[in-house]
Design an enzyme around this catalytic site. Sequence first.
Site, PDB file in Angstrom:
ATOM      1  N   THR A  40      41.590  40.416  32.420  1.00 45.27           N
ATOM      2  CA  THR A  40      41.125  40.612  33.788  1.00 45.27           C
ATOM      3  C   THR A  40      42.052  39.969  34.824  1.00 45.27           C
ATOM      4  OG1 THR A  40      38.853  40.832  33.016  1.00 45.27           O
ATOM      5  CG2 THR A  40      39.156  40.338  35.359  1.00 45.27           C
ATOM      6  N   GLU A  48      46.345  43.741  43.218  1.00 53.35           N
ATOM      7  CA  GLU A  48      46.975  43.147  44.393  1.00 53.35           C
ATOM      8  C   GLU A  48      48.378  43.698  44.620  1.00 53.35           C
ATOM      9  OE1 GLU A  48      45.589  39.276  46.146  1.00 53.35           O
ATOM     10  OE2 GLU A  48      46.129  38.723  44.080  1.00 53.35           O
ATOM     11  N   HIS A  74      35.820  45.092  36.124  1.00 56.58           N
ATOM     12  CA  HIS A  74      36.699  45.476  35.011  1.00 56.58           C
ATOM     13  C   HIS A  74      35.815  46.173  33.981  1.00 56.58           C
ATOM     14  CE1 HIS A  74      40.124  44.029  32.110  1.00 56.58           C
ATOM     15  NE2 HIS A  74      39.954  45.344  32.112  1.00 56.58           N
TER      16      HIS A  74
END
Length: 133
Positions: A40, A48, A74
């Site tokens: 994750t 990002e 996720h």
Amino acid sequence: MQEQPESPLAPGLTGRVELTVTDADTALALGSGDVPVLGTPRVVALAEAATVAAVAPGMPAGSTSVGVRVELEHRTATPVGRTVSAHAELVKVDGRRLVFEVTVRDGNAVAAQGRVERALVDRQRFVERAARA
């Protein structure tokens, strides 16, 4: 009254990045779990990176953006060797605040989805303040 020029950072900008998962990208390697699948923390970094790619071409001189908030679900496990892609779309500009919708895909499956917020900052001033902290 003088009209303000339109910001080059406007909703609709998009960015996309890809990653072929290696052992270094796994939850096991990152310390976020004990399984050899895409971790994750790496998914967050990929999301990002897509937001950075979306605004990079229009970033004002001397400015950069910094992450301030991430909300990410996720959803699926991605094994080593598979390629995932992250897509970000700038959906809101509120002064210095940039809001993105992000989707990470593993083939046709949505591996992760959410929102990332970034803030526009003066690069030099930001680095100087961080050094003093």
